[in-house]
Design an enzyme around this catalytic site. Structure first.
Site, PDB file in Angstrom:
ATOM      1  N   ASN A   7      55.839   8.956  63.011  1.00  0.00           N
ATOM      2  CA  ASN A   7      56.882   7.948  63.207  1.00  0.00           C
ATOM      3  C   ASN A   7      57.764   8.418  64.363  1.00  0.00           C
ATOM      4  OD1 ASN A   7      58.991   6.179  63.044  1.00  0.00           O
ATOM      5  ND2 ASN A   7      59.432   6.516  60.879  1.00  0.00           N
ATOM      6  N   ARG A  92      53.444   4.589  62.761  1.00  0.00           N
ATOM      7  CA  ARG A  92      54.342   3.498  62.412  1.00  0.00           C
ATOM      8  C   ARG A  92      54.739   2.795  63.709  1.00  0.00           C
ATOM      9  NH1 ARG A  92      60.682   3.426  61.382  1.00  0.00           N
ATOM     10  NH2 ARG A  92      60.803   1.268  60.746  1.00  0.00           N
ATOM     11  N   HIS A 181      60.909  -3.404  57.829  1.00  0.00           N
ATOM     12  CA  HIS A 181      60.726  -2.618  56.593  1.00  0.00           C
ATOM     13  C   HIS A 181      59.540  -3.130  55.778  1.00  0.00           C
ATOM     14  CE1 HIS A 181      65.388  -1.991  56.649  1.00  0.00           C
ATOM     15  NE2 HIS A 181      64.789  -0.921  57.161  1.00  0.00           N
ATOM     16  N   ARG A 242      75.474  -1.584  61.124  1.00  0.00           N
ATOM     17  CA  ARG A 242      75.149  -2.921  61.665  1.00  0.00           C
ATOM     18  C   ARG A 242      75.890  -4.011  60.889  1.00  0.00           C
ATOM     19  NH1 ARG A 242      68.703  -2.244  61.449  1.00  0.00           N
ATOM     20  NH2 ARG A 242      69.027   0.000  61.302  1.00  0.00           N
ATOM     21  N   GLU A 385      56.884   4.758  52.481  1.00  0.00           N
ATOM     22  CA  GLU A 385      56.285   4.048  53.613  1.00  0.00           C
ATOM     23  C   GLU A 385      55.127   4.855  54.202  1.00  0.00           C
ATOM     24  OE1 GLU A 385      60.503   3.671  54.731  1.00  0.00           O
ATOM     25  OE2 GLU A 385      59.864   1.903  55.826  1.00  0.00           O
TER      26      GLU A 385
END
Ligand code: ADP
Length: 407
Positions: A7, A92, A181, A242, A385
Site C-alpha cells: 500500500n 492497493r 474503502h 475532513r 483490507e
C-alpha cells in the site's frame, strides 16, 4: 503461496506478507520518509517481539521496495528464503474510475487505464503507480495484481451515483459518485453474514468504516447500493480532518472572505476541518474524549457532529433498502471507541437498533453487541483490507499461473 501486499503513499509504504495456505500473516512493516532525509523501515515478524528498524537512504519507491525485500529475506527477521519465494504481489490502488469493478492482473493496458484515472485521484493514484512500477522492475516474473478501493461500489445504481448536475459533465469528465474503502466494506459485510449464519443474499447491511477517513455503505444482497464518499474521499461523514459533505456554495464564500484560491479552500476542507476543525483540539478521537473529560465543549460538539452524521446515513440507508438486518462498525473508531458506538446507537431504538451496553465493551475481536430484543444485529468487526487484497491476489495469480501452464 506467499503473497506480498503493498500500500504505497507518496512518501510511505505499508506492507504485509501472508501465507495463503493458511491465510496467516507472517510479517508486516512500514517505510516512512521515502525520498526525504531520515528514511526508515520498521519491520515486524509475527511472533517476534523485537522489531527490526532499518535506517537507510531510500530515494524513491524502488529503493524502498528493495529494502523491504532484503528485510523479508533476512535470516533473523525474514520470512522468505529469497525473492523467488514471493508468489505474487497485491497492490492497493485507490481509484479505478468506472474501468474496473473487480481486481485485475496488472499489464500495460491496466497501467494505462490507471494513469488515465490520475486526475480523479491526484494524491493517491500516482504513488500507487510508483509502487507497481517499482515491483514490476524488481520482480519482473512475479504476478502483480491491482485491488481497487472503488471496485466494490461499482454495483451502485445510477440514481445513487449520479450527481444532479448537467449530464454532459458525467459524460465528458466522469463526474459521479465512486466511493472508497471498498475492500473494508466488502470484508466486514461478508464476515457479518458469516457470523449471522445467513447468506449475504438474504441480508440488508449498513457498514460503518469509521477511522481517520470514514464512510458508510448500504449493502443489499451483498451488493453496494450506496455509499457516503463521492467523487473524492472528501464527501459524506465528518472525519478526522475532513469536513465531509458541505453546501458547495460555502467554498466560494470562504474563498472570498479569507482571500483564498479554490485549491486553498479545498485544502482547508481536507486537512483543517472535521474533528480538528470543530474542536480546535485534535483529529484523534482519543484526544477529543480526554478533552471532553476536562470540560472542553467544542471537543464535545465535534464528537456530536460526527455521531449525528453517522446516524443521518444510517436512517437514509434504511430508507433506501426498506429495512436493515445488520449494522456493522469497523476501523479505528468503529472498532475501539465504545463510547462513540453508544452515542451513535442511543437514539435509534424505534428503528429496531438497540445496543447492549455490556456487550458493547468489546475491543479487538468480532462480536455481536446488540440486545437480544434488537431487531437489527449490531456488530463490531475488525477490518482486514490486506486479507481481501491478498485473497484476490492469490486467486488471480493462480489463474495466471494456470493459464501460462495451459491449464
Ligand atoms: P486510517 O486508516 O483512516 O488512518 P484508522 O482506521 O487506523 O484510520 O483509525 C484511526 C483513528 O482511530 C485514530 O485517529 C483515532 O481517532 C481512532 N482510535 C484508535 N483507537 C481508539 C480508541 N481506543 N478510542 C477512540 N478512538 C480510537
Amino acid at each position: 503461496m506467499k503473497v506480498l501486499v503493498i500500500n504505497c503513499g507518496s512518501s510511505s509504504l505499508k506492507y504485509q506478507i501472508l501465507d495463503m495456505s493458511t491465510e496467516s500473516l507472517l510479517a508486516k512493516g512500514l517505510v516512512e520518509r521515502i525520498g526525504m532525509d531520515g528514511s526508515v523501515l520498521t519491520h515486524q515478524k509475527i511472533g517476534l517481539d523485537e522489531k527490526n528498524v532499518v535506517e537507510a537512504t531510500m530515494n524513491d519507491h524502488k529503493e524502498a521496495i528493495s529494502q523491504v525485500i532484503t528485510v523479508l529475506a533476512d535470516p533473523v527477521f525474514g520470512v522468505v528464503k529469497s525473492m523467488a519465494d514471493i508468489g505474487a504481489v497485491g497492490h492497493r490502488v485507490v481509484h479505478a474510475g468506472e474501468k474496473y469493478s473487480a481486481s485485475v492482473i496488472i499489464n500495460e493496458d491496466v497501467i494505462e487505464a490507471l494513469e488515465e484515472c490520475i486526475e480523479l485521484a491526484p494524491l493517491h493514484n500516482p504513488p500507487n503507480l510508483l509502487g507497481i512500477a517499482a515491483c514490476r522492475e524488481i520482480m519482473p516474473k512475479t504476478p502483480q495484481i491491482a485491488v481497487f478501493d472503488t471496485a466494490f461500489h461499482q454495483t451502485m445504481p445510477p440514481e445513487s451515483y449520479m450527481y444532479a448536475i448537467p449530464y454532459e459533465y458525467y459524460e465528458k469528465y466522469s463526474i459521479r459518485r465512486y466511493g472508497f474503502h471498498g475492500t473494508s466494506h466488502k470484508y466486514v459485510a461478508d464476515r457479518a453474514a458469516y457470523m449471522l449464519g445467513v447468506s449475504i443474499d438474504d441480508l440488508k447491511i449498513i457498514t460503518c468504516h469509521l477511522g481517520n477517513g470514514a464512510s458508510v455503505s448500504a449493502i443489499k444482497r451483498g451488493k453496494c447500493i450506496d455509499t457516503s464518499m463521492g467523487f473524492t474521499p472528501l464527501a459524506g461523514l465528518a472525519m478526522g480532518t475532513r469536513s465531509g459533505s458541505v453546501d458547495p456554495a460555502i467554498i466560494q464564500f470562504i474563498a472570498e472572505k479569507e482571500k483564498r484560491s479554490i485549491d486553498g479552500v479545498l485544502e482547508i476542507l481536507n486537512k483543517k476541518s472535521g474533528m480538528l476543525g470543530v474542536s480546535g483540539v485534535s483529529s484523534d478521537f482519543r484526544d477529543l474524549e480526554e478533552a471532553v473529560k476536562d470540560g472542553n465543549e467544542r471537543a464535545a460538539l465535534a464528537l456530536q457532529v460526527f455521531a449525528h452524521r453517522v446516524r443521518y446515513y444510517i436512517g437514509a440507508y434504511m430508507a433506501e433498502m426498506n429495512g436493515l438486518d445488520a449494522l456493522v462498525f469497523t476501523a479505528g473508531v468503529g472498532e475501539n471507541d465504545t463510547g462513540m458506538r453508544d452515542v451513535i446507537c442511543a437514539e435509534l431504538g424505534n428503528l429496531g437498533i438497540k445496543l447492549d451496553p455490556v456487550k458493547n465493551r468489546v475491543r479487538g475481536r468480532e462480536a455481536i453487541i446488540s440486545r437480544d430484543d434488537s431487531r437489527v444485529a449490531i456488530m463490531m468487526i475488525p477490518t482486514n483490507e490486506e486479507l481481501v487484497i491478498a485473497r484476490d491476489t492469490y486467486s488471480l495469480a493462480n489463474k495466471k499461473i494456470g493459464l501460462s501452464r495451459g491449464v
